[in-house]
Design an enzyme around this catalytic site. Sequence first.
Site, PDB file in Angstrom:
ATOM      1  N   ASP A   1       0.845  -1.192   0.000  1.00 36.43           N
ATOM      2  CA  ASP A   1       0.000   0.000   0.000  1.00 36.43           C
ATOM      3  C   ASP A   1       0.881   1.243   0.000  1.00 36.43           C
ATOM      4  O   ASP A   1       2.005   1.213   0.483  1.00 36.43           O
ATOM      5  CB  ASP A   1      -0.912  -0.028   1.244  1.00 36.43           C
TER       6      ASP A   1
ATOM      7  N   GLY B   1      -0.048   5.396  -4.357  1.00 36.34           N
ATOM      8  CA  GLY B   1      -0.667   6.684  -4.686  1.00 36.34           C
ATOM      9  C   GLY B   1      -0.007   7.825  -3.908  1.00 36.34           C
ATOM     10  O   GLY B   1       0.331   8.868  -4.477  1.00 36.34           O
TER      11      GLY B   1
ATOM     12  N   TRP C   1       2.947   7.845  -2.590  1.00 34.69           N
ATOM     13  CA  TRP C   1       4.330   7.991  -3.049  1.00 34.69           C
ATOM     14  C   TRP C   1       4.376   8.939  -4.259  1.00 34.69           C
ATOM     15  O   TRP C   1       5.220   9.824  -4.346  1.00 34.69           O
ATOM     16  CB  TRP C   1       4.890   6.611  -3.403  1.00 34.69           C
TER      17      TRP C   1
ATOM     18  N   ARG D   1      -0.953   9.108 -10.008  1.00 34.39           N
ATOM     19  CA  ARG D   1      -0.969   7.875  -9.210  1.00 34.39           C
ATOM     20  C   ARG D   1      -0.404   6.677  -9.986  1.00 34.39           C
ATOM     21  O   ARG D   1       0.244   5.805  -9.419  1.00 34.39           O
ATOM     22  CB  ARG D   1      -2.399   7.549  -8.765  1.00 34.39           C
TER      23      ARG D   1
ATOM     24  N   HIS E   1       2.123   3.338  -9.175  1.00 34.80           N
ATOM     25  CA  HIS E   1       1.870   1.919  -9.426  1.00 34.80           C
ATOM     26  C   HIS E   1       3.004   1.301 -10.248  1.00 34.80           C
ATOM     27  O   HIS E   1       3.387   0.161 -10.031  1.00 34.80           O
ATOM     28  CB  HIS E   1       0.532   1.727 -10.142  1.00 34.80           C
TER      29      HIS E   1
ATOM     30  N   SER F   1      -7.705  -5.473  -5.306  1.00 32.63           N
ATOM     31  CA  SER F   1      -8.782  -6.046  -4.495  1.00 32.63           C
ATOM     32  C   SER F   1     -10.119  -5.962  -5.228  1.00 32.63           C
ATOM     33  O   SER F   1     -10.267  -5.209  -6.198  1.00 32.63           O
ATOM     34  CB  SER F   1      -8.878  -5.307  -3.153  1.00 32.63           C
TER      35      SER F   1
ATOM     36  N   TRP G   1     -12.039  -1.812  -7.927  1.00 35.41           N
ATOM     37  CA  TRP G   1     -12.786  -1.397  -9.140  1.00 35.41           C
ATOM     38  C   TRP G   1     -13.480  -0.059  -8.920  1.00 35.41           C
ATOM     39  O   TRP G   1     -13.902   0.581  -9.883  1.00 35.41           O
ATOM     40  CB  TRP G   1     -13.839  -2.443  -9.515  1.00 35.41           C
TER      41      TRP G   1
ATOM     42  N   LEU H   1      10.598 -20.820  -4.813  1.00 32.51           N
ATOM     43  CA  LEU H   1       9.537 -20.001  -4.222  1.00 32.51           C
ATOM     44  C   LEU H   1       8.217 -20.147  -4.988  1.00 32.51           C
ATOM     45  O   LEU H   1       8.221 -20.199  -6.219  1.00 32.51           O
ATOM     46  CB  LEU H   1       9.981 -18.522  -4.273  1.00 32.51           C
TER      47      LEU H   1
HETATM   48  C1  IPE Z   1      -5.396  -2.834  -0.235  1.00 37.04           C
HETATM   49  O1  IPE Z   1      -5.064  -1.509  -0.383  1.00 37.04           O
HETATM   50  C2  IPE Z   1      -5.535  -3.486  -1.587  1.00 37.04           C
HETATM   51  C3  IPE Z   1      -4.286  -3.749  -2.280  1.00 37.04           C
HETATM   52  C4  IPE Z   1      -3.105  -3.533  -1.798  1.00 37.04           C
HETATM   53  C5  IPE Z   1      -4.409  -4.313  -3.607  1.00 37.04           C
HETATM   54  P1  IPE Z   1      -6.198  -0.375  -0.466  1.00 37.04           P
HETATM   55  O2  IPE Z   1      -5.495   0.915  -0.615  1.00 37.04           O
HETATM   56  O3  IPE Z   1      -7.186  -0.723  -1.515  1.00 37.04           O
HETATM   57  O4  IPE Z   1      -6.903  -0.494   0.956  1.00 37.04           O
HETATM   58  P2  IPE Z   1      -7.695   0.594   1.784  1.00 37.04           P
HETATM   59  O5  IPE Z   1      -8.701   1.215   0.841  1.00 37.04           O
HETATM   60  O6  IPE Z   1      -6.717   1.583   2.278  1.00 37.04           O
HETATM   61  O7  IPE Z   1      -8.322  -0.171   2.908  1.00 37.04           O
HETATM   62  C1  IPE Z   2      -1.688   0.156  -3.385  1.00 38.04           C
HETATM   63  O1  IPE Z   2      -1.436   1.520  -3.410  1.00 38.04           O
HETATM   64  C2  IPE Z   2      -1.870  -0.419  -4.777  1.00 38.04           C
HETATM   65  C3  IPE Z   2      -3.246  -0.836  -5.078  1.00 38.04           C
HETATM   66  C4  IPE Z   2      -4.251  -0.813  -4.256  1.00 38.04           C
HETATM   67  C5  IPE Z   2      -3.505  -1.326  -6.436  1.00 38.04           C
HETATM   68  P1  IPE Z   2      -2.602   2.585  -3.358  1.00 38.04           P
HETATM   69  O2  IPE Z   2      -3.001   2.918  -4.751  1.00 38.04           O
HETATM   70  O3  IPE Z   2      -3.700   2.116  -2.498  1.00 38.04           O
HETATM   71  O4  IPE Z   2      -1.845   3.806  -2.702  1.00 38.04           O
HETATM   72  P2  IPE Z   2      -2.413   4.826  -1.636  1.00 38.04           P
HETATM   73  O5  IPE Z   2      -2.911   4.010  -0.477  1.00 38.04           O
HETATM   74  O6  IPE Z   2      -3.522   5.582  -2.298  1.00 38.04           O
HETATM   75  O7  IPE Z   2      -1.262   5.668  -1.273  1.00 38.04           O
HETATM   76 MG    MG Z   3      -4.109   2.339  -0.533  1.00 34.51          MG
END
Ligand code: IPE
Ligand code: IPE
Ligand code: MG
Length: 248
Positions: A22, A25, A27, A35, A39, A67, A71, A133
């Site tokens: 996580d 975005g 970063w 964003r 990724h 997740s 979507w 692995l």
């Molecule tokens: C969890 O991160 C899902 C993935 C890492 C793919 P999210 O950014 O979606 O989770 P929330 O919204 O902070 O709970």
């Molecule tokens: C996790 O990073 C990657 C995915 C959920 C696909 P985020 O996109 O959730 O990044 P933040 O949490 O907004 O910083």
């Molecule tokens: Mg996130």
Amino acid sequence: MGEEILNGEQLIVPAHVAIILDGNGRWAKKRGLPRSMGHREGCKVVEQTVEDAARLGIRFLTVYGFSTENWKRSDDEVSALMQLFRYYMKRLLVIAKANNVRVLSIGDRSRFAPDIIEGINALERETAMNTGLTFVIAVNYGGRDEIRRAAVKLAEDVRNGVLSPKDITEEDITRRLDTRGIPDPDLLIRTGGEMRLSNYLLWQCAYTEFYVTDLLWPDFDRTELEKAIRAFNKRDRRFGGVKESQNG
Ligand code: IPE
Ligand code: IPE
Ligand code: MG
């Protein structure tokens, strides 16, 4: 779990490490970038982490890539993520072959575009014989959706007379999850500082040790992975029992 020497220290390397990556975005935002750039950087770190985990002797690495709730993000962000999957699936195949890594995917892949589904199938098919692995990618994965799909299979087996409701065991459920054949995670690492599961491996994490770091995923590296393993080595896992020394 294997005993390994990490920089001269004798450490237990957890057999199964699960990661919630996580902070991509945030970063990007910190750098004034879109964003999607976060990724992209995050995908590079996933690649590196697969190699690091293989070298450290970790048996299973499960990474949350997308997740069932992701979507909800903007069309732009979702399609940027799909493009990255397309590109990195091909790279991952090369890396997996070079490092004797077997790739598996959990989650409901049927919602993806046909070429992505075929890419995931090819990754699994072409690495099935690798013995190092096991790298598990969770895409369109949600713990509740996984349990729901297992419940559907159980219901079908009951209807078909293969199973009787009163005889349903935990093992019957475990065997119908996407993670069948994969041991429960020993250690769960979450970057980005959030103290929540976000619908990840709900059934499987019943006794998993959590390690949360404020580091954003694109800044994660082998040093941080080793730090998490060191923290894991200090945990006292009781699984609901009592420590031997505290008996009596
Ligand atoms: C969890 O991160 C899902 C993935 C890492 C793919 P999210 O950014 O979606 O989770 P929330 O919204 O902070 O709970
Ligand atoms: C996790 O990073 C990657 C995915 C959920 C696909 P985020 O996109 O959730 O990044 P933040 O949490 O907004 O910083
Ligand atoms: Mg996130």
